[in-house]
Design a protein around this motif. Structure first.
Motif, PDB file in Angstrom:
ATOM      1  N   SER A  35     -12.676  -7.971   0.043  1.00 20.78           N
ATOM      2  CA  SER A  35     -12.662  -7.437   1.407  1.00 20.78           C
ATOM      3  C   SER A  35     -11.792  -6.185   1.508  1.00 20.78           C
ATOM      4  N   GLU A  36     -10.730  -6.104   0.660  1.00 17.85           N
ATOM      5  CA  GLU A  36      -9.918  -4.889   0.688  1.00 17.85           C
ATOM      6  C   GLU A  36     -10.720  -3.672   0.230  1.00 17.85           C
ATOM      7  N   MET A  37     -11.691  -3.905  -0.651  1.00 22.73           N
ATOM      8  CA  MET A  37     -12.535  -2.793  -1.106  1.00 22.73           C
ATOM      9  C   MET A  37     -13.507  -2.386  -0.011  1.00 22.73           C
ATOM     10  N   TRP A  38     -13.954  -3.345   0.809  1.00 22.34           N
ATOM     11  CA  TRP A  38     -14.805  -2.979   1.951  1.00 22.34           C
ATOM     12  C   TRP A  38     -14.030  -2.078   2.903  1.00 22.34           C
ATOM     13  N   LEU A  39     -12.750  -2.418   3.109  1.00 20.94           N
ATOM     14  CA  LEU A  39     -11.924  -1.552   3.938  1.00 20.94           C
ATOM     15  C   LEU A  39     -11.825  -0.159   3.329  1.00 20.94           C
ATOM     16  N   ALA A  40     -11.639  -0.102   2.022  1.00 23.27           N
ATOM     17  CA  ALA A  40     -11.497   1.193   1.349  1.00 23.27           C
ATOM     18  C   ALA A  40     -12.734   2.060   1.539  1.00 23.27           C
ATOM     19  N   ASP A  41     -13.917   1.421   1.636  1.00 23.65           N
ATOM     20  CA  ASP A  41     -15.144   2.188   1.834  1.00 23.65           C
ATOM     21  C   ASP A  41     -15.137   2.946   3.164  1.00 23.65           C
ATOM     22  N   VAL A  48      -5.381  -8.147   4.022  1.00 24.09           N
ATOM     23  CA  VAL A  48      -5.789  -7.131   3.057  1.00 24.09           C
ATOM     24  C   VAL A  48      -5.567  -5.768   3.706  1.00 24.09           C
ATOM     25  N   GLY A  49      -5.409  -4.748   2.870  1.00 25.53           N
ATOM     26  CA  GLY A  49      -5.205  -3.406   3.392  1.00 25.53           C
ATOM     27  C   GLY A  49      -5.719  -2.357   2.435  1.00 25.53           C
ATOM     28  N   ALA A  50      -6.077  -1.190   2.971  1.00 29.08           N
ATOM     29  CA  ALA A  50      -6.546  -0.073   2.158  1.00 29.08           C
ATOM     30  C   ALA A  50      -5.897   1.205   2.675  1.00 29.08           C
ATOM     31  N   PRO A  51      -5.492   2.104   1.759  1.00 27.90           N
ATOM     32  CA  PRO A  51      -4.779   3.309   2.168  1.00 27.90           C
ATOM     33  C   PRO A  51      -5.699   4.325   2.845  1.00 27.90           C
ATOM     34  N   ILE A  52      -5.110   5.095   3.753  1.00 23.54           N
ATOM     35  CA  ILE A  52      -5.809   6.205   4.408  1.00 23.54           C
ATOM     36  C   ILE A  52      -5.123   7.492   3.983  1.00 23.54           C
ATOM     37  N   PHE A  53      -5.874   8.396   3.367  1.00 20.46           N
ATOM     38  CA  PHE A  53      -5.341   9.683   2.939  1.00 20.46           C
ATOM     39  C   PHE A  53      -5.879  10.775   3.866  1.00 20.46           C
ATOM     40  N   VAL A  54      -4.989  11.597   4.379  1.00 23.50           N
ATOM     41  CA  VAL A  54      -5.371  12.728   5.222  1.00 23.50           C
ATOM     42  C   VAL A  54      -4.865  13.998   4.557  1.00 23.50           C
ATOM     43  N   GLU A  55      -5.803  14.872   4.186  1.00 19.84           N
ATOM     44  CA  GLU A  55      -5.481  16.124   3.506  1.00 19.84           C
ATOM     45  C   GLU A  55      -4.632  15.876   2.265  1.00 19.84           C
ATOM     46  N   GLY A  56      -5.019  14.849   1.505  1.00 20.77           N
ATOM     47  CA  GLY A  56      -4.366  14.551   0.238  1.00 20.77           C
ATOM     48  C   GLY A  56      -3.045  13.811   0.350  1.00 20.77           C
ATOM     49  N   ARG A  57      -2.625  13.485   1.554  1.00 19.98           N
ATOM     50  CA  ARG A  57      -1.344  12.801   1.756  1.00 19.98           C
ATOM     51  C   ARG A  57      -1.600  11.394   2.291  1.00 19.98           C
ATOM     52  N   LEU A  58      -0.809  10.428   1.793  1.00 21.76           N
ATOM     53  CA  LEU A  58      -0.930   9.057   2.276  1.00 21.76           C
ATOM     54  C   LEU A  58      -0.463   9.016   3.727  1.00 21.76           C
ATOM     55  N   TRP A  59      -1.396   8.812   4.630  1.00 20.71           N
ATOM     56  CA  TRP A  59      -1.115   8.852   6.072  1.00 20.71           C
ATOM     57  C   TRP A  59      -0.765   7.471   6.617  1.00 20.71           C
ATOM     58  N   GLY A  60      -1.493   6.453   6.134  1.00 16.16           N
ATOM     59  CA  GLY A  60      -1.291   5.102   6.643  1.00 16.16           C
ATOM     60  C   GLY A  60      -2.248   4.146   5.964  1.00 16.16           C
ATOM     61  N   LEU A  61      -2.627   3.087   6.660  1.00 18.14           N
ATOM     62  CA  LEU A  61      -3.560   2.125   6.080  1.00 18.14           C
ATOM     63  C   LEU A  61      -4.309   1.406   7.189  1.00 18.14           C
ATOM     64  N   VAL A  62      -5.397   0.757   6.785  1.00 17.10           N
ATOM     65  CA  VAL A  62      -6.130  -0.130   7.670  1.00 17.10           C
ATOM     66  C   VAL A  62      -5.981  -1.536   7.099  1.00 17.10           C
ATOM     67  N   THR A  63      -5.705  -2.498   7.978  1.00 18.43           N
ATOM     68  CA  THR A  63      -5.470  -3.869   7.527  1.00 18.43           C
ATOM     69  C   THR A  63      -6.397  -4.835   8.249  1.00 18.43           C
ATOM     70  N   PRO A 107      -5.513  -0.145  -2.557  1.00 17.86           N
ATOM     71  CA  PRO A 107      -5.809  -1.350  -1.763  1.00 17.86           C
ATOM     72  C   PRO A 107      -4.952  -2.524  -2.225  1.00 17.86           C
ATOM     73  N   ALA A 108      -4.591  -3.401  -1.292  1.00 20.44           N
ATOM     74  CA  ALA A 108      -3.712  -4.530  -1.608  1.00 20.44           C
ATOM     75  C   ALA A 108      -4.172  -5.764  -0.853  1.00 20.44           C
ATOM     76  N   VAL A 119       0.840  -1.204   0.000  1.00 17.67           N
ATOM     77  CA  VAL A 119       0.000   0.000   0.000  1.00 17.67           C
ATOM     78  C   VAL A 119       0.874   1.254   0.000  1.00 17.67           C
ATOM     79  N   ARG A 120       1.996   1.212   0.707  1.00 22.50           N
ATOM     80  CA  ARG A 120       2.897   2.363   0.731  1.00 22.50           C
ATOM     81  C   ARG A 120       3.439   2.654  -0.676  1.00 22.50           C
TER      82      ARG A 120
END
Length: 381
Positions: A152-158, A124-139, A98-99, A92-93
């Motif tokens: 399931s990675e797309m559910w995380l992205a939602d 599975v993981g999905a990226p978290i963007f904060v103010e347009g910057r890649l901040w981290g992810l949820v796995t 999503p991966a 994801v980084r």
């Protein structure tokens, strides 16, 4: 037909989870509570063994900030790990998308080895963007011998937009609190400079003049009684001005607070109070300057109000330390009925306390006195 029903059920579950997360964000819950709630909801939603929210660090590593599920994965909150090698976090980084990894048997790197050792079968993981910057992810991770649900990675992205909102809100609150704290510190430092200038400048000059005037008075012959009397009157006036200056200087920033700390400063307030004071100060540490100044002015304002507005005959002051917080309580037996919104002094104190991350409450039923209680978080100085 069954697939459509299953898809519809998943959508309902996703929306329900999102509503619960949104409610948690909207009520202003603490950041850690929000992130824990998110990890829990997502773990239950996807049906995995564990869910984590991870923040990317600048030096090619990542840190777990929320975790849910089995502790056997060995990645509790606060764990920092390298992004070298093969993992959903690293993917994801690199891609900011999503991966998914359905196995770690042949994966390389320290994180992959750790997950393999803890029997993680897939993630599975999905990226978290904060103010347009890649901040981290949820796995989400699975330790059982069954594959993660499809998409399931797309559910995380939602859910990542709400996570980003919670993080941005928490950051905004933290930035505001830090800004307000800096303003308080700057104001206190300015007060201390003014007090020092008064003490070392004008006050010392007045003391020197008073000494010279006393010497001049002593040198006047006894037969010039009228002149001696006039000089005596001038000296009394000068002494009065000096006392007023000392009191004003103490109100700007008490020297004893800087030199000796809060406990002696509270004793000084109790001695000078126009209302008899019973002081119980179980405080034996030095605190940071903003905390000591806030504590001093809280008590000073409460004593002034007890004498001026409450017409109290007795005041009890308690100062204690519990759970890394300074607790201050001031109770009087006055007329009560105090309205904090009508006094600029109390409003200013409330702003100061809030800027330091503390709290202040006032209980003042008519005819039953007033109780002021403040809590200030502190670090030992």
């Amino acid at each position: 037909m069954k697939a459509s029903v299953d898809d519809f059920a998943r959508v309902v579950h996703v929306q329900s989870a999102l509503r619960r997360i949104a409610t948690c964000v909207a009520r202003g819950a603490a950041p850690a509570e929000v992130l824990d709630a998110v990890a829990t909801e997502l773990g239950l939603l996807i049906g995995t063994d564990g869910a984590h929210i991870v923040r990317y660090d600048a030096e090619g590593s990542a840190t777990v900030v929320a975790a849910w599920g089995t502790p056997d994965i060995g990645l509790p909150v606060g764990t920092t790990f390298s992004l070298d090698g093969d993992s959903v976090t690293a993917m994801v980084r690199k891609t900011a998308r999503p991966a998914r990894m359905d196995g770690y048997a042949d994966a390389l790197g320290p994180l992959a080895a750790h997950l393999r050792q803890h029997h993680v079968r897939g993630a599975v993981g999905a990226p978290i963007f904060v103010e347009g910057r890649l901040w981290g992810l949820v796995t989400a991770t699975m330790t059982r011998d069954e594959p993660l649900a499809r998409d399931s990675e797309m559910w995380l992205a939602d859910c990542t937009e709400l996570i980003a909102t919670a993080i941005a809100n928490a950051q905004a609150r933290a930035d505001l609190a830090a800004s307000r704290a800096r303003v308080v510190v700057a104001a206190d430092q300015a007060r201390r400079r003014i007090e020092r200038d008064l003490h070392d400048g004008i006050q010392q000059q007045l003391i020197a003049l008073a000494i010279e005037l006393g010497d001049a008075q002593a040198s006047i012959p006894s037969e010039q009684s009228e002149l001696r009397q006039r000089l005596s009157t001038v000296k009394r006036g000068l002494t009065g001005v000096l006392d007023d200056l000392r009191e004003m200087s103490r109100g700007i920033h008490p020297t004893i607070l800087s030199d000796s700390g809060l406990r002696p400063a509270l004793k000084g307030l109790a001695r000078r109070s126009r209302v008899p004071v019973e002081l119980h100060a179980c405080v034996h540490h030095r605190f940071s300057e903003p905390v000591e100044v806030a504590g001093y002015y809280i008590v000073a304002e409460a004593l002034a109000n007890a004498a001026k507005h409450a017409h109290a005959s007795h005041v009890r002051i308690e100062a204690t330390v519990r759970n890394a917080r300074l607790h201050l309580t001031v109770r009087d037996d006055g007329v009560g009925g105090a309205d904090p919104s009508r006094g600029s002094g109390l409003i200013g104190l409330a702003d100061r306390v809030d800027a330091l991350g503390g709290s202040i409450t006032i209980d003042s039923p008519p005819g039953r006195g007033t109780t002021l209680h403040a809590e200030l978080p502190f670090e030992l100085h």
